[in-house]
Scaffold this motif. Sequence first.
Motif, mmCIF file in Angstrom:
data_model
loop_
_atom_site.group_PDB
_atom_site.id
_atom_site.type_symbol
_atom_site.label_atom_id
_atom_site.label_comp_id
_atom_site.label_asym_id
_atom_site.label_seq_id
_atom_site.Cartn_x
_atom_site.Cartn_y
_atom_site.Cartn_z
ATOM 1 N N LEU A 63 0.841 -1.208 0.000
ATOM 2 C CA LEU A 63 0.000 0.000 0.000
ATOM 3 C C LEU A 63 0.876 1.259 0.000
ATOM 4 N N LEU A 64 1.866 1.275 0.891
ATOM 5 C CA LEU A 64 2.728 2.455 1.014
ATOM 6 C C LEU A 64 3.582 2.675 -0.238
ATOM 7 N N GLN A 65 3.948 1.585 -0.894
ATOM 8 C CA GLN A 65 4.762 1.682 -2.114
ATOM 9 C C GLN A 65 4.020 2.504 -3.196
ATOM 10 N N ALA A 66 2.719 2.267 -3.319
ATOM 11 C CA ALA A 66 1.918 3.001 -4.313
ATOM 12 C C ALA A 66 1.832 4.484 -3.941
ATOM 13 N N HIS A 67 1.710 4.757 -2.619
ATOM 14 C CA HIS A 67 1.626 6.157 -2.186
ATOM 15 C C HIS A 67 2.976 6.845 -2.250
ATOM 16 N N LEU A 68 4.051 6.089 -2.076
ATOM 17 C CA LEU A 68 5.403 6.651 -2.239
ATOM 18 C C LEU A 68 5.606 7.079 -3.695
ATOM 19 N N ALA A 69 5.235 6.208 -4.619
ATOM 20 C CA ALA A 69 5.367 6.518 -6.051
ATOM 21 C C ALA A 69 4.529 7.748 -6.406
ATOM 22 N N THR A 70 3.341 7.827 -5.828
ATOM 23 C CA THR A 70 2.446 8.948 -6.118
ATOM 24 C C THR A 70 3.011 10.253 -5.551
ATOM 25 N N ALA A 71 3.562 10.186 -4.337
ATOM 26 C CA ALA A 71 4.170 11.372 -3.731
ATOM 27 C C ALA A 71 5.349 11.854 -4.577
ATOM 28 N N LEU A 72 6.165 10.914 -5.049
ATOM 29 C CA LEU A 72 7.305 11.272 -5.900
ATOM 30 C C LEU A 72 6.829 11.901 -7.204
ATOM 31 N N ASP A 73 5.807 11.322 -7.786
ATOM 32 C CA ASP A 73 5.243 11.865 -9.027
ATOM 33 C C ASP A 73 4.775 13.303 -8.791
ATOM 34 N N LEU A 74 4.059 13.517 -7.685
ATOM 35 C CA LEU A 74 3.530 14.851 -7.388
ATOM 36 C C LEU A 74 4.656 15.854 -7.126
ATOM 37 N N THR A 75 5.746 15.367 -6.548
ATOM 38 C CA THR A 75 6.904 16.225 -6.294
ATOM 39 C C THR A 75 7.369 16.904 -7.584
ATOM 40 N N TYR A 76 7.366 16.131 -8.683
ATOM 41 C CA TYR A 76 7.829 16.724 -9.944
ATOM 42 C C TYR A 76 6.696 17.283 -10.798
ATOM 43 N N GLN A 77 5.458 16.915 -10.511
ATOM 44 C CA GLN A 77 4.348 17.596 -11.188
ATOM 45 C C GLN A 77 4.299 19.056 -10.714
ATOM 46 N N THR A 78 4.483 19.254 -9.402
ATOM 47 C CA THR A 78 4.446 20.619 -8.860
ATOM 48 C C THR A 78 5.649 21.432 -9.348
ATOM 49 N N LYS A 79 6.814 20.778 -9.482
ATOM 50 C CA LYS A 79 7.999 21.490 -9.995
ATOM 51 C C LYS A 79 7.826 21.844 -11.465
ATOM 52 N N GLN A 80 7.249 20.903 -12.219
ATOM 53 C CA GLN A 80 6.979 21.150 -13.640
ATOM 54 C C GLN A 80 6.122 22.418 -13.769
ATOM 55 N N ALA A 81 5.109 22.521 -12.901
ATOM 56 C CA ALA A 81 4.230 23.690 -12.914
ATOM 57 C C ALA A 81 5.001 24.942 -12.461
ATOM 58 N N HIS A 82 5.811 24.807 -11.418
ATOM 59 C CA HIS A 82 6.615 25.922 -10.885
ATOM 60 C C HIS A 82 7.538 26.493 -11.967
ATOM 61 N N TRP A 83 8.158 25.610 -12.727
ATOM 62 C CA TRP A 83 9.134 26.059 -13.732
ATOM 63 C C TRP A 83 8.480 26.669 -14.964
ATOM 64 N N ASN A 84 7.330 26.157 -15.360
ATOM 65 C CA ASN A 84 6.795 26.522 -16.683
ATOM 66 C C ASN A 84 5.607 27.470 -16.678
ATOM 67 N N VAL A 85 5.061 27.743 -15.492
ATOM 68 C CA VAL A 85 3.848 28.562 -15.474
ATOM 69 C C VAL A 85 4.136 29.992 -15.942
ATOM 70 N N LYS A 86 3.162 30.545 -16.695
ATOM 71 C CA LYS A 86 3.229 31.939 -17.143
ATOM 72 C C LYS A 86 1.820 32.497 -17.123
ATOM 73 N N GLY A 87 1.715 33.803 -16.873
ATOM 74 C CA GLY A 87 0.397 34.427 -16.939
ATOM 75 C C GLY A 87 0.152 35.335 -15.753
ATOM 76 N N MET A 88 -1.128 35.747 -15.598
ATOM 77 C CA MET A 88 -1.487 36.656 -14.508
ATOM 78 C C MET A 88 -1.220 35.970 -13.170
ATOM 79 N N ASN A 89 -0.837 36.780 -12.192
ATOM 80 C CA ASN A 89 -0.506 36.276 -10.846
ATOM 81 C C ASN A 89 0.679 35.324 -10.873
#
Length: 175
Positions: free
Chosen positions: A27-53
């Motif tokens: 169970l934890l292995q699946a949530h570890l993978a998901t947490a890792l995925d989210l770690t770089y989904q948020t960075k992907q957004a941090h690096w590439n976002v453009k626009g208002m605010n």
Amino acid sequence: MATKRQATLHPTKHPLSENTRGAMVELLQAHLATALDLTYQTKQAHWNVKGMNFIAVHKLFDELHEEAEEFVDSIAERLTAIGGQAHGTVHAAAENSLLDAYPLDLVDTEGHLRRLSDSYAKWSAALMKGVEEAGEAGDDLTEDLLTEVGRGIDEGLYFLESHFQVVDTSYRKQD
Ligand SMILES: [Fe+2]
């Protein structure tokens, strides 16, 4: 179809039964993978976002990234505390994440906010199931950890969705 890997358990004096620990490691292995995925989904957004605010959203995504990294560590260390072997590489995460692949071509602030909120909502649902599963298995501490992660993810979802939730402004017409 991927072959199901047998959970590797290390010898330990941990009081939970081997069966329970094996199920919780999986169970934890699946949530570890998901947490890792989210770690770089948020960075992907941090690096590439453009626009208002831009600056507010750019900073929010970095804060969410840091929080996701903390989740990675606490999930991995619960998994190893009960005798598991953490599958904590990006390669393993890509294989086991519960999230859908994050698009590489997203640019605008609203697009990133909406797409990240999809990931947060999806993980929130999986965490609720995980909390139930850990509770039924009698692993109160894994249940507690997934509850804590779920609380953080729900707060993140709230931060993301608050940018575009439709607000009923009809109360203004009263005066
Ligand atoms: Fe940065």
